[in-house]
Scaffold this motif. Sequence first.
Motif, mmCIF file in Angstrom:
data_model
loop_
_atom_site.group_PDB
_atom_site.id
_atom_site.type_symbol
_atom_site.label_atom_id
_atom_site.label_comp_id
_atom_site.label_asym_id
_atom_site.label_seq_id
_atom_site.Cartn_x
_atom_site.Cartn_y
_atom_site.Cartn_z
ATOM 1 N N UNK A 252 3.888 -0.544 -6.027
ATOM 2 C CA UNK A 252 4.141 -1.692 -5.800
ATOM 3 C C UNK A 252 4.859 -1.876 -4.301
ATOM 4 N N UNK A 253 5.743 -1.005 -3.891
ATOM 5 C CA UNK A 253 6.314 -1.019 -2.683
ATOM 6 C C UNK A 253 5.546 -0.210 -1.734
ATOM 7 N N UNK A 254 4.482 0.486 -1.977
ATOM 8 C CA UNK A 254 3.721 0.960 -1.140
ATOM 9 C C UNK A 254 4.175 2.567 -0.727
ATOM 10 N N UNK A 255 5.066 3.100 -1.525
ATOM 11 C CA UNK A 255 5.600 4.386 -1.392
ATOM 12 C C UNK A 255 4.709 5.669 -1.790
ATOM 13 N N UNK A 256 4.644 6.331 -1.137
ATOM 14 C CA UNK A 256 3.971 7.738 -1.729
ATOM 15 C C UNK A 256 4.833 8.628 -1.675
#
Length: 121
Positions: free
Chosen positions: A70-74
Amino acid sequence: MFRRTFWFTAGAAAGVWATTKVNRKIKQLTPESLAAQAANKAIDAGHRLKDFALDVRAGMAQREAELGEALGLEHDPDAELPAQRRVVAIENRAPGSRKHQITSHQTYENGSYTYNRNEDH
């Protein structure tokens, strides 16, 4: 006569049943049996606690993946943390080098200023 035989047989069967039931209960209440029951219950509780911990850990990993998405963290949650960095204030010198080491009543390189650590207080 048939009635007496019936009641005699019913009474004998009830006596055998009651005696068997009482003997089983007495065997369950011996110290060895109570200890074995307690150990079994403790083992079962341990298994349930382990299952609960695994469920919580799986739920945490799932929620972390959802939040990362959801936060776009990988970020791989199982990846190893980076090595700790050391902050270096002064350039490392050889162990015998005294060039920039200052102690009480010692002068700097140009000789114009003496440092006394007791003067600061």
